[in-house]
Write an enzyme that holds these catalytic residues in place. Structure first.
Site, PDB file in Angstrom:
ATOM      1  CB  SER A 147      43.732  38.769  42.496  1.00  0.00           C
ATOM      2  OG  SER A 147      45.049  38.942  41.197  1.00  0.00           O
ATOM      3  CG  ASP A 182      43.606  46.709  42.081  1.00  0.00           C
ATOM      4  OD1 ASP A 182      42.666  46.877  41.821  1.00  0.00           O
ATOM      5  OD2 ASP A 182      42.972  44.899  42.210  1.00  0.00           O
ATOM      6  CE  LYS A 234      41.186  46.089  38.627  1.00  0.00           C
ATOM      7  NZ  LYS A 234      40.596  45.251  40.491  1.00  0.00           N
ATOM      8  CD  GLU A 272      37.349  45.224  44.072  1.00  0.00           C
ATOM      9  OE1 GLU A 272      36.320  44.619  44.141  1.00  0.00           O
ATOM     10  OE2 GLU A 272      38.911  44.420  43.724  1.00  0.00           O
ATOM     11  CD  GLU A 274      36.400  38.891  39.379  1.00  0.00           C
ATOM     12  OE1 GLU A 274      36.506  40.587  39.004  1.00  0.00           O
ATOM     13  OE2 GLU A 274      36.634  38.227  40.259  1.00  0.00           O
TER      14      GLU A 274
END
Ligand code: KIV
Length: 269
Positions: A50, A88, A117, A119, A186
């Protein structure tokens, strides 16, 4: 038992999940905030991609590079004392090959992350297995996965219908079986978040996934009221009523721990 703070470990995070003790996580991108958040009792610092939106001004996380993630992970790791640090893996740093995924993950671990992490579900299970076999703890991320925002057609709630919910359940199970030791969910219905947190042996951290998760994460600049524009319903501005930034973060930690944040009547889908 001593109340002295000890460095967070994977073992303790798992025990917190098993014992129903809520886990407080926030995003963090620099040394000053790392020290403040750590002092305020945040359990897990997520050096999230982010940064693409929050620090760099892009309209998605897609342009963020592994070099940038390594740099911010180093900044956070230098100042942190007790919190667990997640780095991330950004878009394009694990998509091309297993070899690329290992190199990216090694880079973040050598920058000071305790865990990486990534996704998505399905194809990612094999990558999770590979990283875990090499001694790299992995946090998976399902639901609204911002790196796929263009494929998903925008920032919309995931898993609303039974077919989509079934796929999410399957992906979550596969990732846990592949060795993921944490899962971020999320933007999904709170009933699904609760069900996954109850059924999986690993901590399930929600962001817009309801109060039934094992813990919560928010983007730091959102919960401090810094982000401009319309924020998602799951965000609460903890600066309201707080005497300082540290007080706001302490209030966030306390609210996550006592279950008063999120409030499914206000923040859930
Ligand atoms: O990058 C990030 O900040 C994240 C959170 C939204 C979970 O992945």
């Amino acid at each position: 038992m001593s109340s002295e703070r000890r460095p967070m470990t994977l073992h303790r995070l798992r025990a917190m999940h098993a014992d129903g003790e809520k886990i407080a996580m926030l995003t963090c991108y620099d040394a000053s905030f790392a020290r403040l958040l750590d002092d305020a009792g945040v359990d897990v610092l997520l050096v999230g991609d982010s940064i693409g939106m929050v620090l760099q001004g892009h309209d998605s996380t897609v342009p963020v590079s592994i070099d940038e993630m390594a740099y911010h992970t180093q900044c956070v790791a230098r100042a942190n004392r007790f919190a667990w640090i997640i780095g991330d893996l950004p878009f394009g740093s694990y998509h091309a090959s297993a070899d690329q995924a290992v190199r990216g993950a090694v880079r973040l671990m050598q920058s000071g992350a305790h865990m990486v992490k990534l996704e998505g579900g399905g194809w990612t299970a094999e990558i999770v297995r590979l990283l875990v076999e090499r001694g790299i703890p992995v946090c998976a991320h399902l639901g609204l996965t911002p790196q796929s925002v263009h494929a998903l057609g925008g920032y919309r709630v995931q898993g609303r219908d039974e077919v989509a919910a079934k796929t999410l359940r399957m992906h979550a199970r596969e990732l846990a079986e592949a060795g993921a030791s944490m899962l971020v969910l999320e933007l999904m219905p709170s009933a699904l978040g609760r069900e996954l947190a109850r059924s999986l042996p690993i901590p399930v951290i929600g962001i817009g996934a309801g109060a039934g998760c094992s813990g919560q994460v928010l983007v730091l600049h959102d919960m401090l009221g810094i982000t401009r524009g319309k924020l998602p319903r799951f965000v609460r501005n903890f600066m309201e009523g707080a005497s300082s930034i540290e007080d706001a973060v302490r209030r966030y930690v306390a609210a996550v721990k006592d279950g008063s944040f999120p409030d499914d009547a206000v923040h859930a889908y």
